[in-house]
Structure formats: structure tokens, C-alpha cells
Design a protein around this motif. Structure first.
Motif, PDB file in Angstrom:
ATOM      1  N   GLU A   5       0.761  -1.204   0.191  1.00 26.89           N
ATOM      2  CA  GLU A   5      -0.009  -0.065  -0.015  1.00 26.89           C
ATOM      3  C   GLU A   5       0.914   1.251   0.164  1.00 26.89           C
ATOM      4  O   GLU A   5       0.655   2.246  -0.502  1.00 26.89           O
ATOM      5  CB  GLU A   5      -0.885  -0.020   1.267  1.00 26.89           C
ATOM      6  CG  GLU A   5      -1.865   1.253   1.156  1.00 26.89           C
ATOM      7  CD  GLU A   5      -2.741   1.033   2.338  1.00 26.89           C
ATOM      8  OE1 GLU A   5      -2.940   0.301   3.108  1.00 26.89           O
ATOM      9  OE2 GLU A   5      -3.374   2.289   2.694  1.00 26.89           O
ATOM     10  N   GLN A   6       1.952   1.151   0.698  1.00 30.64           N
ATOM     11  CA  GLN A   6       2.934   2.251   0.934  1.00 30.64           C
ATOM     12  C   GLN A   6       3.244   2.614  -0.485  1.00 30.64           C
ATOM     13  O   GLN A   6       3.360   3.852  -1.128  1.00 30.64           O
ATOM     14  CB  GLN A   6       4.278   1.793   1.617  1.00 30.64           C
ATOM     15  CG  GLN A   6       5.084   3.323   2.027  1.00 30.64           C
ATOM     16  CD  GLN A   6       6.116   2.414   2.949  1.00 30.64           C
ATOM     17  OE1 GLN A   6       5.819   1.811   4.138  1.00 30.64           O
ATOM     18  NE2 GLN A   6       7.275   2.727   2.670  1.00 30.64           N
ATOM     19  N   ALA A   7       3.596   1.642  -1.375  1.00 30.88           N
ATOM     20  CA  ALA A   7       4.267   1.817  -2.681  1.00 30.88           C
ATOM     21  C   ALA A   7       3.170   2.318  -3.454  1.00 30.88           C
ATOM     22  O   ALA A   7       3.311   3.525  -4.519  1.00 30.88           O
ATOM     23  CB  ALA A   7       4.868   0.474  -3.378  1.00 30.88           C
ATOM     24  N   ALA A   8       2.014   1.783  -3.613  1.00 24.07           N
ATOM     25  CA  ALA A   8       0.862   2.238  -4.545  1.00 24.07           C
ATOM     26  C   ALA A   8       0.515   3.829  -4.006  1.00 24.07           C
ATOM     27  O   ALA A   8       0.125   4.562  -4.991  1.00 24.07           O
ATOM     28  CB  ALA A   8      -0.187   1.335  -3.975  1.00 24.07           C
ATOM     29  N   ARG A   9       0.482   4.122  -2.515  1.00 23.24           N
ATOM     30  CA  ARG A   9       0.304   5.425  -2.217  1.00 23.24           C
ATOM     31  C   ARG A   9       1.104   6.411  -2.819  1.00 23.24           C
ATOM     32  O   ARG A   9       0.798   7.592  -3.624  1.00 23.24           O
ATOM     33  CB  ARG A   9       0.336   5.651  -0.754  1.00 23.24           C
ATOM     34  CG  ARG A   9      -0.590   6.346  -0.123  1.00 23.24           C
ATOM     35  CD  ARG A   9      -0.628   6.182   1.468  1.00 23.24           C
ATOM     36  NE  ARG A   9      -1.622   5.470   1.799  1.00 23.24           N
ATOM     37  CZ  ARG A   9      -2.984   5.935   1.931  1.00 23.24           C
ATOM     38  NH1 ARG A   9      -3.245   7.185   1.677  1.00 23.24           N
ATOM     39  NH2 ARG A   9      -3.968   5.057   2.284  1.00 23.24           N
ATOM     40  N   ARG A  10       2.529   6.013  -2.869  1.00 20.46           N
ATOM     41  CA  ARG A  10       3.439   6.947  -3.655  1.00 20.46           C
ATOM     42  C   ARG A  10       3.202   7.268  -5.221  1.00 20.46           C
ATOM     43  O   ARG A  10       3.362   8.220  -5.684  1.00 20.46           O
ATOM     44  CB  ARG A  10       5.075   6.278  -3.438  1.00 20.46           C
ATOM     45  CG  ARG A  10       5.959   7.135  -3.956  1.00 20.46           C
ATOM     46  CD  ARG A  10       6.159   8.707  -3.713  1.00 20.46           C
ATOM     47  NE  ARG A  10       7.062   9.344  -4.333  1.00 20.46           N
ATOM     48  CZ  ARG A  10       7.075   9.677  -5.550  1.00 20.46           C
ATOM     49  NH1 ARG A  10       5.766   9.588  -6.249  1.00 20.46           N
ATOM     50  NH2 ARG A  10       7.846  10.361  -6.300  1.00 20.46           N
ATOM     51  N   ALA A  11       2.756   6.009  -5.792  1.00 18.47           N
ATOM     52  CA  ALA A  11       2.570   6.052  -7.281  1.00 18.47           C
ATOM     53  C   ALA A  11       1.279   7.055  -7.719  1.00 18.47           C
ATOM     54  O   ALA A  11       1.345   7.653  -8.457  1.00 18.47           O
ATOM     55  CB  ALA A  11       2.262   4.635  -7.529  1.00 18.47           C
ATOM     56  N   LEU A  12       0.475   6.953  -6.661  1.00 20.13           N
ATOM     57  CA  LEU A  12      -0.862   7.815  -6.890  1.00 20.13           C
ATOM     58  C   LEU A  12      -0.394   9.368  -6.890  1.00 20.13           C
ATOM     59  O   LEU A  12      -1.126  10.240  -7.440  1.00 20.13           O
ATOM     60  CB  LEU A  12      -1.688   7.730  -5.379  1.00 20.13           C
ATOM     61  CG  LEU A  12      -3.049   8.167  -5.889  1.00 20.13           C
ATOM     62  CD1 LEU A  12      -3.907   7.501  -7.096  1.00 20.13           C
ATOM     63  CD2 LEU A  12      -4.076   8.211  -4.822  1.00 20.13           C
ATOM     64  N   VAL A 117       5.276  -0.605  -9.109  1.00 25.22           N
ATOM     65  CA  VAL A 117       5.133  -0.764  -7.691  1.00 25.22           C
ATOM     66  C   VAL A 117       5.326  -1.890  -6.858  1.00 25.22           C
ATOM     67  O   VAL A 117       4.610  -2.943  -7.387  1.00 25.22           O
ATOM     68  CB  VAL A 117       3.738   0.132  -7.256  1.00 25.22           C
ATOM     69  CG1 VAL A 117       3.609   1.463  -7.383  1.00 25.22           C
ATOM     70  CG2 VAL A 117       2.474  -0.489  -7.891  1.00 25.22           C
ATOM     71  N   VAL A 118       6.277  -2.076  -5.961  1.00 29.23           N
ATOM     72  CA  VAL A 118       6.883  -3.193  -5.392  1.00 29.23           C
ATOM     73  C   VAL A 118       7.299  -3.021  -3.902  1.00 29.23           C
ATOM     74  O   VAL A 118       7.363  -1.764  -3.665  1.00 29.23           O
ATOM     75  CB  VAL A 118       7.932  -3.807  -6.053  1.00 29.23           C
ATOM     76  CG1 VAL A 118       7.770  -4.505  -7.472  1.00 29.23           C
ATOM     77  CG2 VAL A 118       9.115  -3.019  -6.313  1.00 29.23           C
ATOM     78  N   ASP A 119       7.165  -4.003  -3.256  1.00 31.61           N
ATOM     79  CA  ASP A 119       7.827  -3.803  -1.861  1.00 31.61           C
ATOM     80  C   ASP A 119       9.264  -4.537  -2.371  1.00 31.61           C
ATOM     81  O   ASP A 119       9.806  -5.295  -3.159  1.00 31.61           O
ATOM     82  CB  ASP A 119       7.244  -4.880  -0.824  1.00 31.61           C
ATOM     83  CG  ASP A 119       7.165  -6.242  -1.022  1.00 31.61           C
ATOM     84  OD1 ASP A 119       8.251  -6.796  -1.193  1.00 31.61           O
ATOM     85  OD2 ASP A 119       6.131  -6.766  -1.063  1.00 31.61           O
ATOM     86  N   VAL A 214       9.905   1.348  -4.578  1.00 39.00           N
ATOM     87  CA  VAL A 214       9.964   0.328  -3.669  1.00 39.00           C
ATOM     88  C   VAL A 214       9.865   0.587  -2.298  1.00 39.00           C
ATOM     89  O   VAL A 214      10.285   1.543  -1.834  1.00 39.00           O
ATOM     90  CB  VAL A 214      11.674  -0.009  -3.863  1.00 39.00           C
ATOM     91  CG1 VAL A 214      11.824  -1.419  -3.093  1.00 39.00           C
ATOM     92  CG2 VAL A 214      12.085  -0.134  -5.426  1.00 39.00           C
ATOM     93  N   ALA A 215       8.822   0.065  -1.924  1.00 44.25           N
ATOM     94  CA  ALA A 215       8.595   0.274  -0.417  1.00 44.25           C
ATOM     95  C   ALA A 215       9.384  -0.588   0.173  1.00 44.25           C
ATOM     96  O   ALA A 215       9.396  -1.982   0.531  1.00 44.25           O
ATOM     97  CB  ALA A 215       6.970  -0.043  -0.101  1.00 44.25           C
ATOM     98  N   LYS A 216       9.980  -0.028   1.349  1.00 46.33           N
ATOM     99  CA  LYS A 216      11.023  -0.877   2.282  1.00 46.33           C
ATOM    100  C   LYS A 216      10.362  -0.218   3.749  1.00 46.33           C
ATOM    101  O   LYS A 216       9.970   0.559   3.868  1.00 46.33           O
ATOM    102  CB  LYS A 216      12.291  -0.442   2.106  1.00 46.33           C
ATOM    103  CG  LYS A 216      12.857  -0.395   0.813  1.00 46.33           C
ATOM    104  CD  LYS A 216      14.805  -0.326   0.507  1.00 46.33           C
ATOM    105  CE  LYS A 216      15.085  -0.590  -0.711  1.00 46.33           C
ATOM    106  NZ  LYS A 216      16.503  -0.519  -0.789  1.00 46.33           N
ATOM    107  N   ALA A 217      11.021  -1.328   4.652  1.00 42.07           N
ATOM    108  CA  ALA A 217      10.625  -0.827   6.172  1.00 42.07           C
ATOM    109  C   ALA A 217      11.158   0.402   6.481  1.00 42.07           C
ATOM    110  O   ALA A 217      10.467   0.999   7.577  1.00 42.07           O
ATOM    111  CB  ALA A 217      11.110  -1.969   7.009  1.00 42.07           C
ATOM    112  N   ASP A 218      12.096   0.835   5.944  1.00 40.14           N
ATOM    113  CA  ASP A 218      12.646   2.404   6.461  1.00 40.14           C
ATOM    114  C   ASP A 218      12.095   3.660   5.234  1.00 40.14           C
ATOM    115  O   ASP A 218      12.491   4.569   5.246  1.00 40.14           O
ATOM    116  CB  ASP A 218      14.053   2.283   6.496  1.00 40.14           C
ATOM    117  CG  ASP A 218      14.645   2.267   5.130  1.00 40.14           C
ATOM    118  OD1 ASP A 218      14.062   2.182   4.159  1.00 40.14           O
ATOM    119  OD2 ASP A 218      15.997   2.271   4.862  1.00 40.14           O
ATOM    120  N   GLY A 219      11.110   3.128   4.548  1.00 40.96           N
ATOM    121  CA  GLY A 219      10.350   4.482   3.823  1.00 40.96           C
ATOM    122  C   GLY A 219      10.535   3.791   2.475  1.00 40.96           C
ATOM    123  O   GLY A 219      10.840   2.697   1.688  1.00 40.96           O
TER     124      GLY A 219
END
Ligand code: 5RP
Length: 227
Positions: A5-12, A117-119, A214-219
Motif C-alpha cells: 500500500e505504501q508503494a501504491a500511495r507513492r505512485a498515486l 510498484v513493489v515491496d 520500492v516500499a521498504k521498512a525504512d520508507g
């Protein structure tokens, strides 16, 4: 927040009113579609239309009130957003374990910008750490599986839990190919696959991505294609 979801939010953040989008398929893209639907419903975004890459995506986007279109009407997409199964340091991808690779590739080559968008679990040094999916016509499927294995991989027709072949939205079958040492020359393999009658499309998406989020634990981290 879930990394997908974090990656998707950034893509939006890359979406503007008036854009024509390509909508990918898979769990990460589902987040993007849901967030996009919410922004349209709140009125923050308007005049968006989208070309879906699968029946599932068309259904989900349609249910959220996202206007759907096609490539005949909108041959130029401003932005396509999709997930991936593997991403290498050159931004080459393996896609299709969500079973939608053919429509994804058909749609995404029409995008001015193609954002993935990936983790972080999807980042690999060399493609081929997991299976490469290949879409084939059902006719003489076992002969295709044998030919794919002759390329130096373990190739298996992808089966459902009940033993029947997985059937794509295009009424084709999928083969999963595992390369023990990865795929060090993806362009060569892509060329071999593209020339084979009966192979409809493969999951190597080479030189297509403009950006990988890329969504990582640190951002959230951005990988951009070098110009
Ligand atoms: C569908 C795909 C997906 O984008 C890929 O499998 C990644 O999916 P997820 O976001 O669920 O991990 O290529 O064909």
C-alpha cells in the motif's frame, strides 16, 4: 502500513486530473486502484479514464467508478502503474505470476511513463530467482513445455489446485519456467521466446519501466531509468 500500500500511495502522487492511465493487475495494483477510486470519489481527482489489464482489474476499477476505456479510443496513455514479480538493477522485470502478462504488456507499451510498484522483496540482482511465466496457446501445449525445457530450465504447465490448466483471460495456458542459475541474458531469452510459434508472450518486461517505486521498512525508495 502494508508495504504494498505504501508503494501504491507513492505512485498515486504521480496521477493528475485529466490523465489516461493503464491499470495493472495484482495485489499491489489493487491498492493503487482502491486509492485512485477514493480520490475520484472525494473529488480530489477528476476526468481520469483507464485501460485495465485484466478482467479482475476491470471489475475492481469499474466497481469504484473509475471510467474504463480502451487503446483504440486512447492509444497514448499518460501513465501505467503495475506491480512486478522481480526487478533487476537495470529496471528489467519479470511479471505475470498474477496471470495477466499478455494484456499487461499489450497495454503498458502504450504508456508514456510506466511506473512499477513493489515491496523490497521483489528486488533481485539477476532476473530468474523465481519462475518466469510464459503464455502459450493450448494447442500442443505439452510440446511447448518440452521446447521450453530445452532452453535449460525446469518447465511446468501451471495447474490449478484441481489439476486443470490455469486459463488466462485470453483463453490461453501458462507455463512456469525455473532457471537454476537465473537468467543472465534476458534479452537473448526474450528473443528466443518471441520467435517460437505457439508462445503468445512471456513475462520478461525488458527496457519498459520508467520508474520503480520500492516500499521498504525504512520508507519509499525510487529507482529511475537512466536516460
Ligand atoms: C500480474 C503481475 C503482477 O503485477 C505481479 O504478479 C505482482 O503482483 P503482486 O503485486 O500481487 O505481488 O505481473 O500478472
Amino acid at each position: 502500513m502494508d508495504l504494498r500500500e505504501q508503494a501504491a500511495r507513492r505512485a498515486l502522487e504521480e496521477v493528475r486530473s485529466g490523465m489516461t492511465l493503464g491499470l495493472g493487475t495484482g495485489r499491489t495494483t489493487q491498492h493503487f486502484i482502491d486509492l485512485l477510486g477514493a480520490r475520484l470519489q472525494s473529488g480530489d481527482l477528476h476526468d481520469i479514464c483507464a485501460v485495465p489489464t485484466s478482467e479482475a482489474t476491470a471489475h475492481r476499477a469499474g466497481a469504484l467508478g473509475i471510467a474504463l476505456t480502451d487503446l483504440a479510443t486512447h492509444p497514448q496513455l499518460d501513465l501505467a502503474v503495475d506491480g512486478a514479480d522481480e526487478v533487476d538493477p537495470q529496471l528489467n522485470l519479470i511479471k505475470g505470476l498474477g496471470r495477466a502478462l499478455l494484456r499487461e504488456k499489450i497495454v503498458e507499451i502504450h504508456a508514456r511513463r510506466f511506473v512499477i510498484v513493489v515491496d523490497e522483496s521483489k528486488l533481485v540482482p539477476v532476473l530468474g530467482q523465481g519462475a518466469l511465466p510464459v503464455e502459450i496457446v493450448p494447442f500442443e501445449a505439452r510440446a511447448q513445455v518440452r521446447w521450453l525445457a530445452s532452453l535449460g530450465c525446469r518447465a511446468e504447465l501451471w495447474l490449478e489446485a484441481d489439476g486443470s490448466p490455469v486459463v488466462t483471460d485470453n483463453h490461453n495456458y501458462l507455463v512456469r519456467c525455473w532457471f537454476e542459475a537465473g537468467i543472465p541474458q534476458p534479452h537473448l531469452l526474450a528473443e528466443q521466446l518471441s520467435k517460437r510459434p505457439g508462445v503468445v508472450e512471456h513475462g520478461l518486461f525488458l527496457d519498459m519501466a520508467s520508474r520503480v517505486i520500492v516500499a521498504k521498512a525504512d520508507g519509499t525508495h525510487i529507482m529511475d531509468k537512466e536516460r
